[in-house]
Design an enzyme around this catalytic site. Structure first.
Site, mmCIF file in Angstrom:
data_model
loop_
_atom_site.group_PDB
_atom_site.id
_atom_site.type_symbol
_atom_site.label_atom_id
_atom_site.label_comp_id
_atom_site.label_asym_id
_atom_site.label_seq_id
_atom_site.Cartn_x
_atom_site.Cartn_y
_atom_site.Cartn_z
ATOM 1 N N GLU A 111 -1.480 -8.776 4.453
ATOM 2 C CA GLU A 111 -1.347 -9.169 5.853
ATOM 3 C C GLU A 111 -2.686 -9.412 6.539
ATOM 4 O O GLU A 111 -2.738 -10.073 7.587
ATOM 5 C CB GLU A 111 -0.541 -8.126 6.635
ATOM 6 N N GLY A 166 -3.098 -14.865 36.590
ATOM 7 C CA GLY A 166 -3.695 -16.145 36.258
ATOM 8 C C GLY A 166 -4.045 -16.260 34.796
ATOM 9 O O GLY A 166 -4.396 -17.335 34.311
ATOM 10 N N GLY A 167 -3.939 -15.143 34.060
ATOM 11 C CA GLY A 167 -4.165 -15.166 32.627
ATOM 12 C C GLY A 167 -2.995 -15.807 31.900
ATOM 13 O O GLY A 167 -1.939 -16.071 32.483
ATOM 14 N N HIS A 196 -3.593 -5.208 0.792
ATOM 15 C CA HIS A 196 -2.983 -5.596 2.072
ATOM 16 C C HIS A 196 -2.965 -7.118 2.220
ATOM 17 O O HIS A 196 -3.952 -7.723 2.647
ATOM 18 C CB HIS A 196 -3.754 -4.972 3.239
ATOM 19 N N ASP A 199 -0.933 -14.655 29.560
ATOM 20 C CA ASP A 199 0.284 -13.871 29.371
ATOM 21 C C ASP A 199 1.130 -13.790 30.636
ATOM 22 O O ASP A 199 2.340 -14.047 30.605
ATOM 23 C CB ASP A 199 -0.072 -12.466 28.871
ATOM 24 N N SER A 200 0.515 -13.421 31.757
ATOM 25 C CA SER A 200 1.306 -13.309 32.988
ATOM 26 C C SER A 200 1.786 -14.679 33.457
ATOM 27 O O SER A 200 2.872 -14.801 34.027
ATOM 28 C CB SER A 200 0.496 -12.613 34.092
ATOM 29 N N SER A 201 1.008 -15.720 33.195
ATOM 30 C CA SER A 201 1.414 -17.069 33.605
ATOM 31 C C SER A 201 2.640 -17.535 32.831
ATOM 32 O O SER A 201 3.589 -18.082 33.406
ATOM 33 C CB SER A 201 0.260 -18.056 33.399
ATOM 34 N N CYS A 239 0.837 -1.198 0.000
ATOM 35 C CA CYS A 239 0.000 0.000 0.000
ATOM 36 C C CYS A 239 0.876 1.255 0.000
ATOM 37 O O CYS A 239 1.508 1.557 -0.994
ATOM 38 C CB CYS A 239 -0.975 -0.028 1.174
#
Length: 534
Positions: free
Chosen positions: A178, A231-232, A176, A234-236, A81
């Site tokens: 992507e 507990g999610g 695009h 990502d943090s886990s 683009c």
């Protein structure tokens, strides 16, 4: 050392999707601003370069150009683009405003059998022309090809929708590739990365563990880290990765702010303190958070308050741990499970060019006065890569493939003011919805509807509706159910759940959760709606 693709960002909101597609081809890539120095590009030593799109206009913004080193390295270049427009201008062609802007679905005809598009098509015309179903988003057009370039693609309203100078490995497309709406977009990008740029597909998460551990050790040294464990996913994964790297020098602070999912606190402690033997401190801060959120209805204000309180709790807990003398010298790093989509939505990408949609809890909630250095080992990973990394680290499949949960928790799933009673009702309704998704199997795929949806949750609406239960009139609250399907969380479609599942879920919520008498289902896609309601 991995082969690398360099993505130069000109300010497109979907630049990160280019990186995701390249990573899906198991090739390492990085996004950097378009105005990096020539020296940086040479030292980066990419196997190929991709120029992103932009909201800017090529003929109006004369400063938004690719560095000269892009054209001097002798590596393949793909313009997308705006990236096509700047390639045209910098290589001696011409661009002007178009009277026929294209935004949305288009059908592109391929020309010339170039290496990039050869054999890639969605259908053929009766005349035998290969056609591609693509997504367009542009207001300019190429009016003159640069010297050495030939036509590669066109549409009726865009005569030059793609071009190539194959002798130098320069390719450009107006559409695009992507985004998922471009059906053959992934195949096109893989063709460029693997066959034209000849990058080796050696970027895999099981091998990345050792690299990430080494990077954490190099950054942290012999210092200590404190991490907010929600507990999610990502943090886990961040906690497991950092614990693998530095062991007991990581202290996880699990803040129970009263806005967690049902029984989440106990599950977090069992997994990390019990099974992984990590140092986890549980802090009951529900009353503090509820008091601070009282009377606050604005979503951004709630996010900021929750972020600020997390900082305050971290600082207080770090001070307590240091004073206790329990082998803790005091953390100097704050670790977070920030990933690419978090950074995008808060306008905090490395390029600082994207438009802010909403502040993210991990990014917007950390003031400079925190006094801790930031450790974000997942910052450049997409969600699917984070999950793969979690599996490689030995985390349970159910935990790693759990649906995403926002940092502010139920605070952004309760519309308007947050109250304890609202949170209690929402927790129970949400648990019923998730249980039904897990227990309902789609016959066609053999998978549960929890597996078939990317994110699902209940939203509490602070309005009451009239109902009838037994012989009596009720006047109780409303919840909305939200379930989406997406491959990247940048765009998402609402999930077409079976009516029987929705009926069963609605019936259970209304009968089992006293205080709710109406259930609705959200049928909005992203865009225009975001996945979370706030």
């Amino acid at each position: 050392m991995h082969d690398k693709i360099l993505i130069l960002d000109f300010g497109s909101q979907v630049t990160q999707l280019i990186a995701r597609r390249v990573r899906e081809a198991h090739v390492y890539c990085e996004i950097h601003p378009n105005d990096v120095s020539d020296e940086f590009i040479r030292e980066f030593a990419p196997k190929g370069i991709i120029l992103s799109g932009s909201h800017a206009s090529t003929y109006e913004d004369h400063d938004l150009r690719a560095p000269q080193a892009v054209w001097e390295l002798g590596v393949p270049v793909l313009g997308i683009c705006y990236g096509m427009f700047t390639m045209v201008v910098q290589q001696g062609g011409e661009v002007e405003a178009s009277a026929h802007r294209e935004f949305g679905y288009a059908e592109v005809r391929a020309h010339g059998h170039t290496r990039l598009l050869q054999g890639i098509e969605d259908f053929s015309t009766p005349e035998g022309h290969g056609m591609l179903k693509v997504w367009m988003s542009h207001g300019d057009k190429v009016t003159k090809l640069p010297p050495g370039f030939k036509l590669m693609a066109s549409t009726p309203s865009c005569p030059i929708a793609g071009m190539a100078d194959e002798s130098r490995g320069y390719y450009a497309v107006q559409f695009h590739p992507e985004v998922t709406h471009t059906v053959q977009g992934r195949a096109l990008l893989e063709r460029f990365v693997l066959e034209i740029a000849k990058a080796q597909p050696d970027w895999v998460m099981k091998d990345h563990v050792a690299e990430a551990v080494a990077a954490i050790r190099a950054q942290v040294g012999d210092e200590e880290v404190i991490l907010g464990l929600s507990g999610g996913v990502d943090s886990s994964v961040a906690a497991a990765l950092i614990h693998r790297a530095i062991g007991d020098r990581l202290t996880c602070v699990f803040v129970d702010h009263g806005l967690l999912r049902l029984n989440e606190g106990d599950m977090v402690m069992e997994m990390f303190a019990g099974k992984l033997h990590a140092k986890v401190v549980r802090v009951d801060a529900a009353e503090l958070f509820m008091n601070e959120l009282a009377g606050v209805a604005d979503p951004e204000a709630k996010r900021k308050i929750i972020g600020r309180l997390f900082v305050d709790v971290f600082k207080a807990e770090a001070a307590k741990l240091k004073a206790s003398g329990a082998g803790h010298r005091g953390a100097t790093f704050l670790a977070q499970g920030t990933i690419y989509p978090d950074v995008i939505e808060s306008g905090g990408a490395k390029t600082k060019k994207a438009t802010t949609i909403k502040s993210h809890h991990n990014v917007g909630g950390l003031p400079e006065q925190l006094g801790l250095k930031l450790l974000e080992p997942l910052r450049d990973l997409f969600k699917d890569e984070v999950r793969e990394l979690g599996v490689a680290l030995g985390l349970p499949h159910d935990m790693v493939y759990r649906h995403p949960f926002p940092g502010p928790g139920l605070g952004v799933r309760i519309l308007g003011e947050v109250k304890k009673d609202y949170a209690d009702l929402l927790r129970r309704a949400d648990a019923i919805f998730i249980e039904e998704l897990r227990n309902t199997v789609d016959p066609a795929s053999g998978k549960t509807w929890y597996e078939l949806t990317s994110q699902a949750f209940a939203v509490f609406l602070p309005v009451k509706s009239v109902g009838v239960m037994g012989d009596g009139r009720t006047y109780d609250y409303v919840v909305a159910l939200r379930a989406v399907q997406t491959s990247d969380f940048m765009t998402a479609d609402w999930a077409e759940l079976p009516y029987a599942l929705l009926k069963r879920t609605s019936g259970r919520i209304i009968n089992e959760v006293r205080g709710i008498n109406r259930v609705t289902y959200d049928v909005s896609s992203k865009p225009p709606a975001t996945i979370e309601w706030e």
